[in-house]
Motif scaffolding. Sequence first.
Motif, PDB file in Angstrom:
ATOM      1  N   ASP A  62       0.802  -1.219   0.000  1.00  0.00           N
ATOM      2  CA  ASP A  62       0.000   0.000   0.000  1.00  0.00           C
ATOM      3  C   ASP A  62       0.843   1.281   0.000  1.00  0.00           C
ATOM      4  OD1 ASP A  62      -2.517  -0.939  -0.389  1.00  0.00           O
ATOM      5  OD2 ASP A  62      -3.288  -0.408   1.589  1.00  0.00           O
ATOM      6  N   PRO A  63       1.956   1.341   0.764  1.00  0.00           N
ATOM      7  CA  PRO A  63       2.770   2.562   0.697  1.00  0.00           C
ATOM      8  C   PRO A  63       3.277   2.863  -0.711  1.00  0.00           C
ATOM      9  CG  PRO A  63       3.358   1.297   2.638  1.00  0.00           C
ATOM     10  CD  PRO A  63       2.438   0.432   1.830  1.00  0.00           C
ATOM     11  N   LEU A  64       3.569   1.830  -1.489  1.00  0.00           N
ATOM     12  CA  LEU A  64       4.044   2.042  -2.860  1.00  0.00           C
ATOM     13  C   LEU A  64       2.901   2.482  -3.766  1.00  0.00           C
ATOM     14  CD1 LEU A  64       6.484  -0.981  -3.289  1.00  0.00           C
ATOM     15  CD2 LEU A  64       6.922   1.290  -2.335  1.00  0.00           C
ATOM     16  N   HIS A  65       1.708   1.912  -3.569  1.00  0.00           N
ATOM     17  CA  HIS A  65       0.544   2.378  -4.325  1.00  0.00           C
ATOM     18  C   HIS A  65       0.246   3.834  -3.985  1.00  0.00           C
ATOM     19  CE1 HIS A  65      -0.840  -1.189  -6.441  1.00  0.00           C
ATOM     20  NE2 HIS A  65      -0.650  -1.904  -5.355  1.00  0.00           N
ATOM     21  N   TYR A  66       0.370   4.171  -2.704  1.00  0.00           N
ATOM     22  CA  TYR A  66       0.120   5.554  -2.289  1.00  0.00           C
ATOM     23  C   TYR A  66       1.085   6.502  -2.994  1.00  0.00           C
ATOM     24  CZ  TYR A  66       0.478   9.785   0.517  1.00  0.00           C
ATOM     25  OH  TYR A  66       0.564  11.094   0.918  1.00  0.00           O
ATOM     26  N   ILE A  67       2.366   6.144  -3.015  1.00  0.00           N
ATOM     27  CA  ILE A  67       3.366   6.993  -3.681  1.00  0.00           C
ATOM     28  C   ILE A  67       3.020   7.153  -5.158  1.00  0.00           C
ATOM     29  CG2 ILE A  67       5.772   7.080  -4.447  1.00  0.00           C
ATOM     30  CD1 ILE A  67       6.475   5.720  -1.739  1.00  0.00           C
ATOM     31  N   ALA A  68       2.636   6.045  -5.811  1.00  0.00           N
ATOM     32  CA  ALA A  68       2.327   6.094  -7.246  1.00  0.00           C
ATOM     33  C   ALA A  68       1.125   6.992  -7.513  1.00  0.00           C
ATOM     34  CB  ALA A  68       2.084   4.688  -7.780  1.00  0.00           C
ATOM     35  N   PHE A  69       0.051   6.820  -6.750  1.00  0.00           N
ATOM     36  CA  PHE A  69      -1.124   7.677  -6.926  1.00  0.00           C
ATOM     37  C   PHE A  69      -0.784   9.129  -6.594  1.00  0.00           C
ATOM     38  CE2 PHE A  69      -3.853   3.845  -6.814  1.00  0.00           C
ATOM     39  CZ  PHE A  69      -4.737   4.162  -7.828  1.00  0.00           C
ATOM     40  N   ARG A  70      -0.107   9.340  -5.487  1.00  0.00           N
ATOM     41  CA  ARG A  70       0.221  10.711  -5.059  1.00  0.00           C
ATOM     42  C   ARG A  70       1.034  11.433  -6.130  1.00  0.00           C
ATOM     43  NH1 ARG A  70       4.750  10.851  -0.808  1.00  0.00           N
ATOM     44  NH2 ARG A  70       5.883  10.573  -2.774  1.00  0.00           N
ATOM     45  N   ASP A  71       2.103  10.805  -6.599  1.00  0.00           N
ATOM     46  CA  ASP A  71       2.997  11.461  -7.551  1.00  0.00           C
ATOM     47  C   ASP A  71       2.300  11.751  -8.875  1.00  0.00           C
ATOM     48  OD1 ASP A  71       4.875  11.183  -5.585  1.00  0.00           O
ATOM     49  OD2 ASP A  71       6.152   9.771  -6.684  1.00  0.00           O
ATOM     50  N   MET A  72       1.545  10.757  -9.354  1.00  0.00           N
ATOM     51  CA  MET A  72       0.910  10.940 -10.661  1.00  0.00           C
ATOM     52  C   MET A  72      -0.241  11.930 -10.609  1.00  0.00           C
ATOM     53  SD  MET A  72       1.175   7.245 -12.525  1.00  0.00           S
ATOM     54  CE  MET A  72       0.352   7.938 -13.969  1.00  0.00           C
ATOM     55  N   LEU A  73      -0.938  11.996  -9.465  1.00  0.00           N
ATOM     56  CA  LEU A  73      -2.015  12.976  -9.331  1.00  0.00           C
ATOM     57  C   LEU A  73      -1.454  14.391  -9.208  1.00  0.00           C
ATOM     58  CD1 LEU A  73      -4.454  10.989  -7.022  1.00  0.00           C
ATOM     59  CD2 LEU A  73      -4.860  11.643  -9.402  1.00  0.00           C
TER      60      LEU A  73
ATOM     61  N   GLU B 175      -1.938  17.752 -11.586  1.00  0.00           N
ATOM     62  CA  GLU B 175      -2.486  18.905 -10.858  1.00  0.00           C
ATOM     63  C   GLU B 175      -3.887  18.616 -10.324  1.00  0.00           C
ATOM     64  OE1 GLU B 175      -2.071  22.542 -13.025  1.00  0.00           O
ATOM     65  OE2 GLU B 175       0.125  22.449 -12.979  1.00  0.00           O
ATOM     66  N   TYR B 176      -4.108  17.370  -9.958  1.00  0.00           N
ATOM     67  CA  TYR B 176      -5.342  16.967  -9.281  1.00  0.00           C
ATOM     68  C   TYR B 176      -5.407  17.685  -7.931  1.00  0.00           C
ATOM     69  CZ  TYR B 176      -8.824  13.752  -7.247  1.00  0.00           C
ATOM     70  OH  TYR B 176      -9.935  13.189  -6.671  1.00  0.00           O
ATOM     71  N   ASN B 177      -6.607  18.097  -7.521  1.00  0.00           N
ATOM     72  CA  ASN B 177      -6.786  18.802  -6.243  1.00  0.00           C
ATOM     73  C   ASN B 177      -5.896  20.039  -6.183  1.00  0.00           C
ATOM     74  OD1 ASN B 177      -7.908  19.156  -3.634  1.00  0.00           O
ATOM     75  ND2 ASN B 177      -6.197  18.077  -2.688  1.00  0.00           N
ATOM     76  N   ASN B 178      -5.817  20.751  -7.321  1.00  0.00           N
ATOM     77  CA  ASN B 178      -4.991  21.961  -7.431  1.00  0.00           C
ATOM     78  C   ASN B 178      -3.516  21.696  -7.118  1.00  0.00           C
ATOM     79  OD1 ASN B 178      -7.169  23.715  -8.114  1.00  0.00           O
ATOM     80  ND2 ASN B 178      -7.791  23.706  -5.951  1.00  0.00           N
ATOM     81  N   GLY B 179      -3.082  20.465  -7.392  1.00  0.00           N
ATOM     82  CA  GLY B 179      -1.679  20.121  -7.185  1.00  0.00           C
ATOM     83  C   GLY B 179      -1.316  19.785  -5.760  1.00  0.00           C
ATOM     84  N   ILE B 180      -2.302  19.784  -4.859  1.00  0.00           N
ATOM     85  CA  ILE B 180      -2.034  19.422  -3.458  1.00  0.00           C
ATOM     86  C   ILE B 180      -2.002  17.898  -3.353  1.00  0.00           C
ATOM     87  CG2 ILE B 180      -2.864  19.543  -1.084  1.00  0.00           C
ATOM     88  CD1 ILE B 180      -4.346  22.134  -1.920  1.00  0.00           C
ATOM     89  N   PRO B 181      -0.919  17.308  -2.859  1.00  0.00           N
ATOM     90  CA  PRO B 181      -0.828  15.839  -2.796  1.00  0.00           C
ATOM     91  C   PRO B 181      -1.948  15.232  -1.963  1.00  0.00           C
ATOM     92  CG  PRO B 181       1.315  16.843  -2.374  1.00  0.00           C
ATOM     93  CD  PRO B 181       0.311  17.963  -2.359  1.00  0.00           C
ATOM     94  N   ILE B 182      -2.464  14.098  -2.408  1.00  0.00           N
ATOM     95  CA  ILE B 182      -3.474  13.406  -1.606  1.00  0.00           C
ATOM     96  C   ILE B 182      -2.821  12.918  -0.320  1.00  0.00           C
ATOM     97  CG2 ILE B 182      -4.858  12.704  -3.595  1.00  0.00           C
ATOM     98  CD1 ILE B 182      -3.653   9.856  -3.246  1.00  0.00           C
ATOM     99  N   SER B 183      -3.597  12.837   0.734  1.00  0.00           N
ATOM    100  CA  SER B 183      -3.088  12.380   2.028  1.00  0.00           C
ATOM    101  C   SER B 183      -3.178  10.860   2.123  1.00  0.00           C
ATOM    102  CB  SER B 183      -3.907  12.997   3.163  1.00  0.00           C
ATOM    103  OG  SER B 183      -5.244  12.509   3.122  1.00  0.00           O
ATOM    104  N   GLU B 184      -2.445  10.303   3.065  1.00  0.00           N
ATOM    105  CA  GLU B 184      -2.543   8.861   3.314  1.00  0.00           C
ATOM    106  C   GLU B 184      -3.948   8.507   3.791  1.00  0.00           C
ATOM    107  OE1 GLU B 184       0.701   6.951   5.393  1.00  0.00           O
ATOM    108  OE2 GLU B 184       1.976   8.687   4.999  1.00  0.00           O
ATOM    109  N   GLU B 185      -4.597   9.417   4.512  1.00  0.00           N
ATOM    110  CA  GLU B 185      -5.961   9.161   4.982  1.00  0.00           C
ATOM    111  C   GLU B 185      -6.924   9.083   3.801  1.00  0.00           C
ATOM    112  OE1 GLU B 185      -3.472  10.500   8.145  1.00  0.00           O
ATOM    113  OE2 GLU B 185      -3.884  11.470   6.214  1.00  0.00           O
ATOM    114  N   PHE B 186      -6.754   9.956   2.818  1.00  0.00           N
ATOM    115  CA  PHE B 186      -7.587   9.910   1.611  1.00  0.00           C
ATOM    116  C   PHE B 186      -7.359   8.599   0.876  1.00  0.00           C
ATOM    117  CE2 PHE B 186      -8.206  10.451  -2.923  1.00  0.00           C
ATOM    118  CZ  PHE B 186      -9.417  11.138  -3.014  1.00  0.00           C
ATOM    119  N   PHE B 187      -6.102   8.209   0.741  1.00  0.00           N
ATOM    120  CA  PHE B 187      -5.778   6.960   0.061  1.00  0.00           C
ATOM    121  C   PHE B 187      -6.434   5.774   0.758  1.00  0.00           C
ATOM    122  CE2 PHE B 187      -3.158   3.158  -0.161  1.00  0.00           C
ATOM    123  CZ  PHE B 187      -3.076   2.960  -1.532  1.00  0.00           C
ATOM    124  N   SER B 188      -6.320   5.712   2.082  1.00  0.00           N
ATOM    125  CA  SER B 188      -6.883   4.593   2.845  1.00  0.00           C
ATOM    126  C   SER B 188      -8.405   4.544   2.716  1.00  0.00           C
ATOM    127  CB  SER B 188      -6.484   4.707   4.316  1.00  0.00           C
ATOM    128  OG  SER B 188      -7.030   3.660   5.080  1.00  0.00           O
TER     129      SER B 188
END
Length: 242
Positions: free
Chosen positions: A39-50, A54-67
Amino acid sequence: MSSSDHPVTGLGPANRPLPPIKSVKAILFDVDGTLADSDPLHYIAFRDMLVELEYNNGIPISEEFFSAFISGKHNSEIGVLLFPDWDQQRRDRWLDDKEAYFRRLAAKELRAVAGLKRLADWIVEKGFRRAAVTNAPRPNAEQMIAAVGLTDFFEHLVIGSECERAKPFPDPYLKALEHFGVSAENAFAFEDSPAGLSAAVAAGLPVVGITTGNPGPALLAAGAAFLIEGYNDPALWSKLEK
């Protein structure tokens, strides 16, 4: 909506205890987060690509959002949630790129959950049937299973997208049970996400919840029989060695 539009829940009793070991014939495993802490690697992949998108105005998704919204869910569901205004072809292309990025990360950083080999050896010694049941795309699942050294351990691999319905519907677990000709009363599963737990419970399976990536209360609420931190956990072996 008809009932077929929703995950089937409640077909198997929530929080059902494991069957007596002498009656067990098959043990089923999720892959992501259950065999390896991916899951940490999936989180990194989603976070970086989003962020790149510029998803969410370029603000990285949080781990809580991912979970809460991504972990354990099938890509078709994730694509609609993240990109409701995109057509399916565009969603599929982006998600394929994300999975390729994940595989590059996993090739360097993926590690098995502690105690996995010990448990696998015990299962082989007991002669239980064993299958991996996952929403991961087949290339991801095969890479992760190979990375943790279990290619020869699993007798069968069920992919959610190759079933009529993926998790959180019970179809993938039912397909695994049918493959072995085993009743849910003579099997149990290991899962790390509420969506996966819902699928296994709906198939009538008792489920051990593993807390690699999701909070324990959420796993218990989804129907886990009990929780473990890894496969060396005394809570697991106290059940297996009765």
